[in-house]
Design a protein around this motif. Sequence first.
Motif, mmCIF file in Angstrom:
data_model
loop_
_atom_site.group_PDB
_atom_site.id
_atom_site.type_symbol
_atom_site.label_atom_id
_atom_site.label_comp_id
_atom_site.label_asym_id
_atom_site.label_seq_id
_atom_site.Cartn_x
_atom_site.Cartn_y
_atom_site.Cartn_z
ATOM 1 N N LEU A 64 1.109 -14.341 -4.846
ATOM 2 C CA LEU A 64 0.501 -14.787 -6.102
ATOM 3 C C LEU A 64 1.019 -13.981 -7.292
ATOM 4 N N ASP A 65 1.031 -12.667 -7.156
ATOM 5 C CA ASP A 65 1.450 -11.814 -8.268
ATOM 6 C C ASP A 65 2.927 -12.022 -8.612
ATOM 7 N N THR A 66 3.764 -12.078 -7.581
ATOM 8 C CA THR A 66 5.202 -12.225 -7.815
ATOM 9 C C THR A 66 5.520 -13.589 -8.404
ATOM 10 N N ALA A 67 4.951 -14.638 -7.836
ATOM 11 C CA ALA A 67 5.239 -15.988 -8.336
ATOM 12 C C ALA A 67 4.838 -16.132 -9.792
ATOM 13 N N THR A 109 19.262 -7.726 -1.838
ATOM 14 C CA THR A 109 17.930 -7.199 -2.153
ATOM 15 C C THR A 109 16.903 -7.440 -1.047
ATOM 16 N N TYR A 110 17.281 -8.114 0.047
ATOM 17 C CA TYR A 110 16.271 -8.504 1.042
ATOM 18 C C TYR A 110 15.606 -7.291 1.698
ATOM 19 N N ASP A 111 16.401 -6.377 2.245
ATOM 20 C CA ASP A 111 15.817 -5.216 2.911
ATOM 21 C C ASP A 111 15.110 -4.292 1.922
ATOM 22 N N ARG A 167 14.686 -9.850 -10.877
ATOM 23 C CA ARG A 167 14.398 -11.229 -10.473
ATOM 24 C C ARG A 167 14.922 -11.483 -9.058
ATOM 25 N N TRP A 168 16.125 -11.008 -8.779
ATOM 26 C CA TRP A 168 16.642 -11.128 -7.413
ATOM 27 C C TRP A 168 15.663 -10.508 -6.417
ATOM 28 N N PHE A 169 15.254 -9.294 -6.714
ATOM 29 C CA PHE A 169 14.332 -8.558 -5.841
ATOM 30 C C PHE A 169 13.021 -9.325 -5.676
ATOM 31 N N ASP A 170 12.455 -9.788 -6.789
ATOM 32 C CA ASP A 170 11.170 -10.490 -6.740
ATOM 33 C C ASP A 170 11.253 -11.763 -5.904
#
Length: 337
Positions: A306-309, A218-220, A265-268
């Motif tokens: 902030l939003d993702t965490a 999911t990194y790229d 979740r992986w992506f985030d």
Amino acid sequence: MNVTQDRSAARLAWARHATGQPRLTLESASADASFRSYWRGYVDGQPVIVMDSPPDKEDPAPWVAIGKRLADAGLHVPTVMVADLAQGFLLIEDLGTRTYLPELDDTTVDALYGDALDALLRMQMHVGTEGLPAFDHAWQTMEMEIMPAWLLERHLGVTLECGEWDVVENAFTAIMHTIAEQPRAFMHRDFHSRNLLVTAERSPGVIDFQGAMSGPITYDLASLLRDAYIVWDNERVEGWVEAYRLRLLDARLLEEKIDTDRFRRWFDLTGLQRHIKILGLFCRLCYRDGKPAYLDDLPRVLRYVLDTARRHADVAPLADLIEAKIGQRDIRIPVTA
């Protein structure tokens, strides 16, 4: 002559010899966050690029090797016409000036990202990872530690207490556990709007791939869809993410048991690892490398962090800590000391 003038003279002399054009002139085409630079010239009216990659600072050999790997898989990367790896000069194809970033808007993004996601899937399906460095625990830690060193300590003048370090380390651990769950694939590492070009044929052109690694699938995807230079509505991003998950399933790059929530979740959290690094990296580029313009992009990256965490309980305390340390400060303004 100083070192810069010496390098400029050597570059021009080499380019004139390589092209057979004794009157060739070069103009700056672009520079990136590294020591590498690009220069445009014209041969019989056609543009060419001279890549200047000083071997003692930016070894050009990985760029050549990985470029060949991508080209063999059908990706559109610059063709190398002449290479002098000892001096760090390469004469390469000019893919043009139409980077994705100024081309992207609500009316173009689906088509442009469609091409980019096609290219990404091709990379992940057909580009091998043999011999590439691994995006492992040590590398992930090294990258994330750039943030407390350069954002908190250097940029904000903050010294963390022991309990605050626990918050940072717990978040880093959760992120790395999530990354470790994922299948590995070829990882460009900077697959975003400044490194993709709209081209007449086989769009997009792909550049700045020399740092490729073997890393989480999911990194790229996160690098593209949560770009440090442009933001899209989260609902739209999640739609692109889910569509790509289904394509990975069809390509058998993902197990059937990986459902929407787990993949998101992986992506985030993979994107969070990248953005934590970038918070520190942009500060380091300012203070160490004399490139303060990168501070202008900090608010966008901070908002991602902030939003993702805060969407994930195990890393949410990190968002609270960072926000508390910033306070009311405008983080785009460099400190004078």
